[in-house]
Enzyme design. Sequence first.
Site, PDB file in Angstrom:
ATOM      1  N   ASN A 189       0.843  -1.181   0.000  1.00 46.93           N
ATOM      2  CA  ASN A 189       0.000   0.000   0.000  1.00 46.93           C
ATOM      3  C   ASN A 189       0.886   1.241   0.000  1.00 46.93           C
ATOM      4  OD1 ASN A 189      -1.650   2.201   1.267  1.00 46.93           O
ATOM      5  ND2 ASN A 189      -3.208   0.611   1.114  1.00 46.93           N
ATOM      6  N   HIS A 246      -3.361   0.750  -3.717  1.00 40.87           N
ATOM      7  CA  HIS A 246      -3.520  -0.284  -2.701  1.00 40.87           C
ATOM      8  C   HIS A 246      -2.501  -1.379  -3.001  1.00 40.87           C
ATOM      9  CE1 HIS A 246      -8.002   0.748  -1.708  1.00 40.87           C
ATOM     10  NE2 HIS A 246      -7.232   1.814  -1.736  1.00 40.87           N
ATOM     11  N   CYS A 266      -9.953  -3.233  -5.640  1.00 39.50           N
ATOM     12  CA  CYS A 266      -8.973  -4.301  -5.852  1.00 39.50           C
ATOM     13  C   CYS A 266      -9.662  -5.581  -6.302  1.00 39.50           C
ATOM     14  CB  CYS A 266      -8.166  -4.522  -4.584  1.00 39.50           C
ATOM     15  SG  CYS A 266      -7.174  -3.072  -4.141  1.00 39.50           S
TER      16      CYS A 266
END
Length: 156
Positions: A42, A53, A85
């Site tokens: 991250n 991310h 994600c």
Amino acid sequence: MKSYEYFMGIAVEEAKKSLNEGGIPIGAVLVKDNKVISKGHNRLIQDSSVILHAEMDAIENAGRLNYEDYQKTTLFTTLSPCPMCSGAVILYNIPKVVVGDNTSLMGAENLLKDNNVEVIVLNDKRCRKLFEIYLEEYPDVWADELAKVGNTTELI
């Protein structure tokens, strides 16, 4: 054959890297044919990014794979992946996600499952501990990150 714990250990090292940089301690690795092909962590805070991310970083660091290659990968992530994600996993047809911890924060695991992605949760205490350390040291930063995405839910 290397174990899930082995690859999660590499993701944990990526999460530690982020924590040492002052970032959110989440790490990820993309594995194909029992080999790490990319790593990421991250970098929201460090790079003032809205999308870096750990999972996105690992997918980006793998470069442009072809369809068949993506179908042979597994994504290991220290924390349950968010909708963004998870969407990237679905878009690139990554068939399996191994999650280190989903008790700290539940991501979009149902979205993955609804799109035929196998989700395995390890309940890895290393992942939870890193996140707890972060919450103790930077509670205001985490609250600010949640507020940016309109998420006011408390940690599980």
